[in-house]
Every structure is written in structure tokens, then in C-alpha cells.
Scaffold this motif. Structure first.
Motif, mmCIF file in Angstrom:
data_model
loop_
_atom_site.group_PDB
_atom_site.id
_atom_site.type_symbol
_atom_site.label_atom_id
_atom_site.label_comp_id
_atom_site.label_asym_id
_atom_site.label_seq_id
_atom_site.Cartn_x
_atom_site.Cartn_y
_atom_site.Cartn_z
ATOM 1 N N UNK A 1 0.827 -1.208 0.000
ATOM 2 C CA UNK A 1 0.000 0.000 0.000
ATOM 3 C C UNK A 1 0.861 1.256 0.000
ATOM 4 N N UNK A 2 2.097 1.142 0.557
ATOM 5 C CA UNK A 2 3.004 2.293 0.607
ATOM 6 C C UNK A 2 3.774 2.482 -0.690
ATOM 7 N N UNK A 3 3.691 1.512 -1.561
ATOM 8 C CA UNK A 3 4.544 1.482 -2.737
ATOM 9 C C UNK A 3 4.342 2.703 -3.645
ATOM 10 N N UNK A 4 3.107 3.082 -3.872
ATOM 11 C CA UNK A 4 2.818 4.233 -4.746
ATOM 12 C C UNK A 4 1.833 5.157 -4.047
ATOM 13 N N UNK A 5 2.335 6.223 -3.404
ATOM 14 C CA UNK A 5 1.422 7.137 -2.697
ATOM 15 C C UNK A 5 0.341 7.717 -3.597
ATOM 16 N N UNK A 6 0.699 8.052 -4.857
ATOM 17 C CA UNK A 6 -0.306 8.593 -5.774
ATOM 18 C C UNK A 6 -1.417 7.593 -6.018
ATOM 19 N N UNK A 7 -1.020 6.344 -6.271
ATOM 20 C CA UNK A 7 -2.018 5.327 -6.572
ATOM 21 C C UNK A 7 -2.913 5.080 -5.359
ATOM 22 N N UNK A 8 -2.302 4.957 -4.196
ATOM 23 C CA UNK A 8 -3.078 4.728 -2.981
ATOM 24 C C UNK A 8 -4.061 5.865 -2.736
ATOM 25 N N UNK A 9 -3.567 7.104 -2.893
ATOM 26 C CA UNK A 9 -4.436 8.257 -2.660
ATOM 27 C C UNK A 9 -5.552 8.326 -3.678
ATOM 28 N N UNK A 10 -5.236 8.071 -4.953
ATOM 29 C CA UNK A 10 -6.266 8.132 -5.988
ATOM 30 C C UNK A 10 -7.303 7.036 -5.813
ATOM 31 N N UNK A 11 -6.833 5.830 -5.441
ATOM 32 C CA UNK A 11 -7.766 4.725 -5.215
ATOM 33 C C UNK A 11 -8.661 5.014 -4.019
ATOM 34 N N UNK A 12 -8.073 5.522 -2.943
ATOM 35 C CA UNK A 12 -8.850 5.828 -1.745
ATOM 36 C C UNK A 12 -9.729 7.062 -1.944
ATOM 37 N N UNK A 13 -9.344 7.939 -2.904
ATOM 38 C CA UNK A 13 -10.091 9.186 -3.103
ATOM 39 C C UNK A 13 -11.542 8.953 -3.460
ATOM 40 N N UNK B 1 -6.166 -4.094 0.400
ATOM 41 C CA UNK B 1 -7.425 -3.431 0.049
ATOM 42 C C UNK B 1 -8.040 -2.747 1.262
ATOM 43 N N UNK B 2 -7.985 -3.427 2.416
ATOM 44 C CA UNK B 2 -8.547 -2.846 3.642
ATOM 45 C C UNK B 2 -7.774 -1.588 4.040
ATOM 46 N N UNK B 3 -6.449 -1.611 3.896
ATOM 47 C CA UNK B 3 -5.647 -0.433 4.246
ATOM 48 C C UNK B 3 -5.993 0.763 3.357
ATOM 49 N N UNK B 4 -6.128 0.506 2.050
ATOM 50 C CA UNK B 4 -6.515 1.588 1.140
ATOM 51 C C UNK B 4 -7.888 2.124 1.529
ATOM 52 N N UNK B 5 -8.825 1.210 1.833
ATOM 53 C CA UNK B 5 -10.167 1.630 2.237
ATOM 54 C C UNK B 5 -10.135 2.375 3.564
ATOM 55 N N UNK B 6 -9.262 1.955 4.477
ATOM 56 C CA UNK B 6 -9.167 2.628 5.772
ATOM 57 C C UNK B 6 -8.678 4.057 5.597
ATOM 58 N N UNK B 7 -7.704 4.238 4.691
ATOM 59 C CA UNK B 7 -7.215 5.583 4.415
ATOM 60 C C UNK B 7 -8.332 6.454 3.837
ATOM 61 N N UNK B 8 -9.068 5.919 2.848
ATOM 62 C CA UNK B 8 -10.183 6.672 2.263
ATOM 63 C C UNK B 8 -11.283 6.954 3.257
ATOM 64 N N UNK B 9 -11.576 5.967 4.121
ATOM 65 C CA UNK B 9 -12.634 6.137 5.112
ATOM 66 C C UNK B 9 -12.254 7.180 6.146
ATOM 67 N N UNK B 10 -11.006 7.120 6.626
ATOM 68 C CA UNK B 10 -10.553 8.105 7.615
ATOM 69 C C UNK B 10 -10.594 9.519 7.041
ATOM 70 N N UNK B 11 -10.094 9.674 5.807
ATOM 71 C CA UNK B 11 -10.159 10.989 5.173
ATOM 72 C C UNK B 11 -11.581 11.449 4.952
ATOM 73 N N UNK B 12 -12.444 10.524 4.540
ATOM 74 C CA UNK B 12 -13.847 10.868 4.324
ATOM 75 C C UNK B 12 -14.557 11.279 5.596
ATOM 76 N N UNK B 13 -14.268 10.586 6.701
ATOM 77 C CA UNK B 13 -14.880 10.949 7.983
ATOM 78 C C UNK B 13 -14.440 12.343 8.416
ATOM 79 N N UNK B 14 -13.145 12.629 8.280
ATOM 80 C CA UNK B 14 -12.646 13.954 8.667
ATOM 81 C C UNK B 14 -13.251 15.047 7.795
#
Length: 853
Positions: free
Chosen positions: A487-499, A776-789
Motif C-alpha cells: 500500500x506504501x509502494x505508490x502514494x499517488x495510486x493509494x491516494x487516488x484509489x482511496x479518493x 485493500x482494507x488499508x486503502x479503504x481505511x485511508x479513504x474512510x478516515x479521510x472521508x470521515x474527517x
């Protein structure tokens, strides 16, 4: 250029799975948009036909010319017309027949003792017009009422209340009236007009129960003689009508009714659906962009070879855009078919849930097809534009390097731009919320905040994933550690997927926080303003119900357990030329049961020419105690009222208070919306409530609630609203899941050799599946945390902006339990999205995977 297009077609045929998520994201978004537009057009056409059929025999309508419109109301209140005007109209040349149309509120009680309707659409009662051409309702079964106590009801209301011809029940007008059903009617060929209920009485009963005095009607319906057109009839009637009374054509009246339905229901309903279509397409934009960005990165060597063989930048860019265009057009076309299917499904579903969808074929206009198709293509091609440009910039020497996905994201430039956007968002938001309250400024700040989250996503993703994934090293060992590193491998990809998921969760959180704040506001309002013990009330939202009998409050006040009981009625008038709602009540008792804040002047001597006003309205109208305000009523009468009291709070008591004696000469159908009761010292709530319920039984058995129950029921519509919002947002979350699943599938294709090596050194299939699922859960957790905030922040902005832009005091509240549920759903969504990619990864052949270039 032709070679580039052929290459695109070949690439699409060879890698169909790469674009599966993009295809379905566009399809779902376009289908929702097209279904909304088709359903809206079909409903409008259906109501046009229904009203046209119902009123086709009415050639003219005679009514009061003036209306008083109060803030927040789209329909004005008109004065009644005299029924003896029928004689004058019938003597007019060109008139074949005329009949008074008496209308009022009347709520039927079903066989189970519960009221029918009332949670939104009106519950109507009126006189049954014997001339079938002038009656909007058609007798379908039984006969017309011929004596007092007999009624005809619309068939839909009878079915909902399990009533049949010959049954005896109660009609609240608001005083309870025993009635016997002798006929069932339809409206425009339907069992009813949407959820509206109608009870037709004899003219004598209608005048007795629905009007202030005999000889009044809401309007007079007129039928023209042979060869007389509607416009000609109106011209003939106009000279014989008294001042303040007008005639309009039947077509104009039908159009007004259609426009009323459009403004009050259809426009709001379709606008709501269009907003959620936009949210779904916005989420799809993130998923589509991410897919093409990964595909372009994976094809770096391929594009570089094309450049080395002579392909120009433009050809490579056009090749990528051509792929996006093919996906966009095919997915959008499929979405149009899906949208028509959605509209057809709703047309069949609505009657099953109690909302009669007007009969008729689906109306499919050119706009309903062209707009979703254009939006789908624009969203898909626009999302692929930046990756396509990046593909065109691929250098020929890149063919000599190993394929690598861009792993940048934490650059100083991005951090600076994101930080600047965040600072600007906070500044604009605080200005629109705290300094100069403005919903527009607050909205602009919210959009800037969203942009800041998107820009800063790659910057924050590395830190966020490390923190969120830290427990995995201990809980899942090496498997969890590998998932976190992937999940740390590509910050852009992780952020875009979680976005994509972040947007969905943010909107869910926004409405959750706003709904909780509305509930807290209502609870605060009741707690602060209502000093009584129990309340007898009408439905908390909508136009339905018949109100409460004005005799209920005095009857309750006569009980030995009751200290005070006051009823709050409603009236309208123009105050110094501006339409305002009036509270009609006993001001003395009002001050004992409600906390009105600081009162300047006296509520004891309003009499028939005095008025009490809130401080806010007094400032707006530049009035003070002792000043005179000019009130103009719907009956055309005008009078000067002296401001005898100015009070501080208005949440439940309203902004303008007059006595019942002052309102009596101008009233129509008299009713209360609320009766507030306080008990004598030493009387328990249970005992006092039981005594009030015994009295309420004689007045149609309205619901009696404690103060806490009244606050909860007043906010009852909020839960219904949230349920609808959650159901509509499910589409956005589904598209976000498709994006996560598609990204993981592409990542697995990219890491085929790496996965083969992991299997070769001993990783089991179960461990590989777990690694992909936890990623997948980590990417979703990042998106969920950002979405909640983001959602909590936007919820605060909306509440504070609403507080500053209105006279009511809004309370901000965060519902922790609901937000925890949202977070868990987000994590579960991530786990669900990772199931299919995990299975694909586990099925890889080890030797072939190791041999993959």
C-alpha cells in the motif's frame, strides 16, 4: 494516426479486463442520471395527463384574485368566494352550468383506528359536485352522498385504510365527524392523486365543517355552453364578477395544479436524484483516472518503443484517448439502456410502495438521452486526459528501463499547493461561517477543502498507511507487513484509489452529522422553549393532517390535573405589506407554557387590535411597543394593530401572535397545530397524560406525547431523509469499490513476477489472498478516515452556515455511534473489494509468474 487507432483497438481487445471497472463505473453513473431524467419527464407527462383528464369538463374557474404568500411557502392563501355568485354566473351568456367548490382539510380514520395519510401530501375534504363534468373526481363504485353524514372517498384512501362502501368511520375536520362511506371515486383515472386523500361530502356538510360560515367556497367551477371556448367564457365572466374576484380558464387552472406538483414534489425529488448522480459521477472520475494512470504507467516500455519506432507524442496521446473514448461511448450507451430500465422498474415499483405512478408509457426525450451520454463521455475522456498526455511524453529511452509505476507523491510542490489550498479553504470557510454568514462562501470553502484533500492525498497517504497499518505487523505477521508495504509502494495510486471512497464516505458523514445536528437543534428548541409536560400535535412534517380542534385546549384545561393548556393555531396576513404567518392563541396562557425569553410590554391585553412580535421581526419591520402595524387579511379587510409586546424567542411560538378574537372575523377552517399542556404540582406525567388522552379521544384521538417524545417525533422526518440519502449514496460507494477492485487487479498484473517469487519461497495461497485483502482494507481505511474527517468538517460548515443565514439557532452535534458504523462499513467495503483480486492472485501459476517479464 490510423495506425495509432488500430493499436488502441488491438490493446482494448487484448486487455478487456483492465477497463472493466471503468466501464461499469461509467455505466452506473450514466444509468442513474438517465433514469432520473426519464422518470422526471414521465412523471410530469403523467401528471399533465391526469390533471387534464380530471378537469377537462371545467372550462373556467372563478376565485379570489389576491393571494398572501408567506416566507417558505410557494403557494399563496386565497380568500373564499360567495356561493350565491353561482346564480349570477349561471345567468351569464355562454355558461351551461356552475357549481361551488368547497375545499378544506379532512383526515379519515382507517378501520384500525389510525389516520390515513398525513405524512406529507394533503388530506382533503370538500363538497361532492353532482355535475360529473365539473367534478375532478369520478364515481367508480356506489353512489353520491345525498344526506348529512354520507361521503365519497377516493379509492386509494379506502384501500389504505381498509374501508369499503357501507363502513362508518371518523373524519377529522378537525372536529371529529361520524361519516358513512357510500361511494368510491377516482381522480383522472387513478385511485387518487399520488398520496393525497379526498373525502366528498354534501354541500351542507362541507359548509358546516370546512368553512368559517355558510355561503363560502374556495372557488366556483364553470362549464361553457356549446360552441363557447374557454377564453371566450373567461371574457364573458369577467365583467359580471365583483371586485377582487377573477376568472381563469380551465386549462390555466390545470396547469397551475401541475406546476404546483412540479414545484413542491417533482422538482425537489429530481433535483435530489441529480445531485446524487453528480456525486456518483464524481466518484467515478477518481476511479477512471486511477485506472488510466496505472495502465499508462504499466505501458511505459510499450509506449517508449512506439516512440522509438517513430510514433509522435500526438499519436501516443490520441491512442490512449481513443481507448478512453471507446470505453466511454460503449459504457454510456449501455448506461442509457440501464437508465430506461431503472425508470421502468420505478414505474412498476412505485404503486407497490403506495405511490401511484401515473399510467402511461415512459417519456424518453432527446435531452434525457443526449445529456447523460455527453456527460458519460466527458467524464470518462476527461478523466483519462492527464494520463494520456503523460503517455505522450514518454521518452524513447524509457524502452531501455524496467517498467515502473510512478511512486512520487510527497513532493514539496504538491505539499505547498495542497497546504495553500487548505489555508485558503479554512479562510473562506471561516469568513462564510463566522464573520459574514453566507451559504455561498461556506460552499466555496467546502469545494476548496475537497480540492485540498485531493491534492494532499499522496502527501498524507504514506504517513496514514504507516499509522493505520502498524497493527498488522503484530496481528498478521509477515503477511500484514507485506500488505502495508504494498500500500506504501505508490502514494499517488493509494491516494487516488482511496479518493473515490473518500468522497462517498465524506458525503455520508456530512449528512449523518447534519441530521444529528438537526435532531439536536429540535431537542434544544423543545427543551428551551416548551415548558409544558405533554403535547398534542399534528404530523411533524408535510401538508397532511386536519389539525386539532380549537375546542381541545379548553377541554383539556378543564381537567383537575391540568394547570395550563394552550392551543396554537395558524393564520396569515400581510404585515406592513409583507406576507407573514400568524400564531393564533391565548397569549396569556402562551407565556405560561412556553419560554418566550425577555418580553417587553404585556401579553395580557392584546385584545382584538393588539399583536405581539419577536425581537428579530420587530427589528426587520422597524417596530417597537406602542407602534402600529397595518395588517391585510385574505378576505380583503385591513386593520391597524398596535404592537403591545416584543418577545425574544420564536422557535415554537412563531414570530407574530394575535388572539383568537382578533382572528375570528378573518378565519376560514379553524384548527390548531399544537396543544401544549402543563400539569399541576404533584401530578405525575403518567397520570396527567392518561387524563389528557381521555379528553383527546373525544376529539378524534390525536396522539399525546411527553416533551421528550414530542421532540423525537418532531425530528422523525430526519431519519427518513437519512435512510433515503444512504440508499442513494450506495451507488457512489459501489463505484468506489469497483475502483479499488480494479486498481488491485491491475496491481496484481503488474506484480505478477513478484507474486510468483513469493509463492516460490513458501508463501501459501491463503497468505497471498490475505495479503491482497489487507492491502485493500488499508486503502479503504485511508479513504474512510479521510472521508470521515472531511465529512465532519463539511457538516460543521453546513450547520454553522445555516445558523448564520437563518433566524433559528442550530446546534452542532457529532453522532459517534453512527460514524463508527460508517467507518466499519468503509472497512468492510475494502475487504469486499479485495476478494476477487485476491482469488485471482492466489490462482497464478508459480512458474509462469516467475517467467513473466
Amino acid at each position: 494516426m490510423n495506425a495509432a487507432l488500430r493499436l488502441s483497438a488491438s490493446s482494448l481487445r487484448s486487455h478487456k479486463r483492465r477497463f472493466a471497472g471503468t466501464f461499469f463505473a461509467v455505466l452506473l453513473g450514466v444509468a442513474f442520471l438517465a433514469g432520473t431524467l426519464v422518470m422526471g419527464d414521465t412523471l410530469r407527462a403523467g401528471f399533465d395527463t391526469m390533471f387534464g383528464n380530471a378537469t377537462k369538463g371545467t372550462d373556467a374557474v372563478v376565485r379570489s384574485a389576491d393571494t398572501i404568500i408567506t416566507p417558505g411557502e410557494s403557494q399563496g392563501v386565497r380568500a373564499p368566494v360567495a356561493t350565491d355568485l353561482v346564480n349570477t354566473i349561471e345567468r351569464t351568456p355562454g355558461v351551461a352550468a356552475a357549481a361551488p367548490d368547497i375545499q378544506g382539510a379532512g383526515q379519515l380514520i382507517g378501520s384500525d383506528g389510525r389516520p390515513i395519510g398525513g405524512q406529507g401530501p394533503p388530506t382533503l375534504a370538500g363538497n361532492w359536485i353532482d355535475d360529473p363534468s365539473l367534478n375532478a373526481y369520478r364515481l367508480a363504485e356506489g353512489r353520491a352522498p345525498s344526506k348529512s353524514g354520507e361521503v365519497v372517498v377516493n379509492r386509494g384512501a379506502a384501500e389504505k385504510g381498509d374501508l369499503t362502501i357501507g363502513d362508518t368511520t371518523v373524519l377529522r375536520t378537525p372536529d371529529p365527524v361520524r361519516v358513512t362511506i357510500v361511494g368510491l371515486a377516482t381522480f383522472g383515472g387513478e385511485d387518487g392523486m399520488a398520496q393525497v386523500t379526498f373525502t366528498g361530502m354534501t354541500q351542507a356538510d362541507a359548509e358546516k365543517y370546512l368553512t368559517a360560515k355558510p355561503g363560502e367556497a374556495a372557488s366556483i367551477r364553470v362549464r361553457a355552453g356549446p360552441g363557447v371556448g374557454q377564453d371566450e367564457l373567461v371574457s364573458d365572466l369577467t365583467p359580471v364578477l365583483p371586485e377582487g374576484v377573477e376568472a381563469i380558464s380551465g386549462q390555466e387552472s390545470a396547469q397551475e395544479n401541475t406546476d404546483m406538483i412540479s414545484s413542491q414534489f417533482l422538482t425537489i425529488f429530481t433535483t435530489l436524484l441529480l445531485v446524487f448522480s453528480g456525486i456518483a459521477l464524481l466518484v467515478a472520475t477518481f476511479s477512471i483516472h486511477n485506472t488510466f494512470a496505472i495502465v499508462v504507467a504499466q505501458r511505459t516500455r510499450e509506449n517508449a518503443l512506439l516512440r522509438a519506432l517513430g510514433a509522435s507524442r500526438r499519436q501516443v496521446t490520441v491512442s490512449t484517448l481513443a481507448e478512453a473514448s471507446v470505453v466511454a461511448v460503449t459504457a454510456s450507451a449501455a448506461g442509457l439502456l440501464g437508465g430506461i430500465g431503472i425508470a421502468a422498474g420505478l414505474q412498476a415499483l412505485f404503486p407497490a410502495i403506495g405511490f401511484p405512478f401515473p399510467e402511461g408509457d415512459l417519456v424518453i426525450s432527446a435531452l434525457s438521452m443526449v445529456l447523460p451520454l455527453g456527460v458519460g463521455v466527458l467524464v470518462c475522456v476527461g478523466s483519462a486526459l492527464l494520463p494520456a498526455v503523460r503517455a505522450g511524453r514518454t521518452a524513447p529511452l524509457a524502452a531501455l528501463r524496467e517498467t515502473a509505476v510512478d511512486s512520487s507523491g510527497g513532493s514539496r510542490g504538491r505539499a505547498a499547493v495542497g497546504g495553500g489550498l487548505a489555508a485558503l479553504a479554512v479562510g473562506v470557510t471561516l469568513t462564510g461561517v463566522l464573520l459574514t454568514p453566507s451559504l455561498w462562501l461556506a460552499g466555496l470553502g467546502a469545494v476548496l477543502a475537497l480540492a485540498a484533500f485531493v491534492v494532499l492525498g499522496p502527501v498524507a497517504s504514506s504517513t496514514a498507511v504507516r499509522v493505520l497499518g502498524a497493527p498488522l505487523d503484530k496481528l498478521r505477521g509477515v503477511t500484514g507487513g507485506l500488505a502495508r508495504r504494498n500500500a506504501l509502494r505508490s502514494p499517488k495510486r493509494t491516494a487516488a484509489t482511496a479518493g473515490a471512497l473518500m468522497i462517498g464516505v465524506a458525503v455520508v458523514s456530512l449528512f449523518t452529522v447534519f441530521g444529528a445536528s438537526l435532531k439536536a437543534t429540535m431537542d434544544q428548541t423543545v427543551s428551551r422553549s416548551f415548558a409544558g409536560d405533554v403535547a398534542v400535535s399534528t404530523p411533524s412534517f408535510g401538508a397532511g393532517g386536519s389539525g386539532l380542534s380549537p375546542g381541545l385546549a379548553p377541554a383539556i384545561a378543564g381537567q383537575p390535573t391540568v394547570e395550563n393548556a394552550v392551543g396554537l393555531g395558524k393564520g396569515v396576513a400581510e404585515v406592513n405589506g409583507k406576507g407573514r404567518a400568524l400564531t393564533v392563541t391565548d397569549p396569556v396562557t402562551l407565556g405560561k407554557v412556553f419560554d418566550l425569553g425577555d418580553v417587553h410590554g404585556s401579553l395580557n391585553d392584546l385584545g382584538t387590535d393588539g399583536i405581539a412580535i419577536t425581537r428579530t421581526e420587530a427589528d426587520k419591520q422597524h417596530l417597537a411597543t406602542g407602534d402600529t402595524a397595518r395588517l391585510a387579511f385574505t378576505d380583503g379587510q385591513k386593520a391597524d394593530f398596535t404592537v403591545r409586546a416584543v418577545y425574544g424567542r420564536s422557535e415554537l411560538a412563531g414570530d407574530y401572535v394575535i388572539t383568537r378574537a382578533a382572528w375570528a372575523p378573518h378565519r376560514t377552517q379553524d384548527s390548531d397545530t399544537l396543544v401544549a399542556v402543563s400539569f399541576k404540582d404533584g401530578v405525575s406525567t403518567a397520570a396527567g397524560k392518561a387524563a389528557v388522552e381521555k379528553v383527546a379521544e373525544r376529539y378524534g384521538n390525536p396522539e399525546v406525547q411527553t416533551r421528550d417524545e414530542y421532540a423525537q417525533s418532531s425530528a422523525g422526518g430526519i431519519d427518513m431523509m437519512l435512510t433515503l440519502v444512504y440508499a442513494l449514496l450506495a451507488l457512489a460507494v459501489l463505484i468506489a469499490l469497483l475502483g479499488i477492485a480494479n486498481t488491485l487487479t491491475l496491481a496484481i498484473h503488474e506484480r505478477t513476477r513478484e507474486l510468483g517469487l513469493l509463492r516460490a519461497v513458501g508463501q501459501t495461497r491463503a497468505q497471498l489472498r490475505a495479503m491482497v485483502r489487507w492491502e485493500s482494507v488499508l486503502v479503504a481505511a485511508f479513504g474512510t478516515a479521510g472521508g470521515l474527517a472531511l465529512g465532519a468538517f463539511l457538516g460543521w460548515v453546513l450547520v454553522e452556515a445555516s445558523d448564520g443565514a437563518s433566524d433559528s439557532a442550530f446546534a452542532f452535534a457529532i453522532p459517534p455511534l453512527r460514524l463508527v458504523v460508517v467507518a466499519l462499513v468503509g472497512l468492510a467495503a475494502g475487504a469486499l473489494a479485495g476478494l476477487r483480486p485476491a482469488r485471482r492472485a492466489a490462482r497464478l501459476d508459480v512458474l509462469r509468474a516467475i517467467a513473466t517479464e
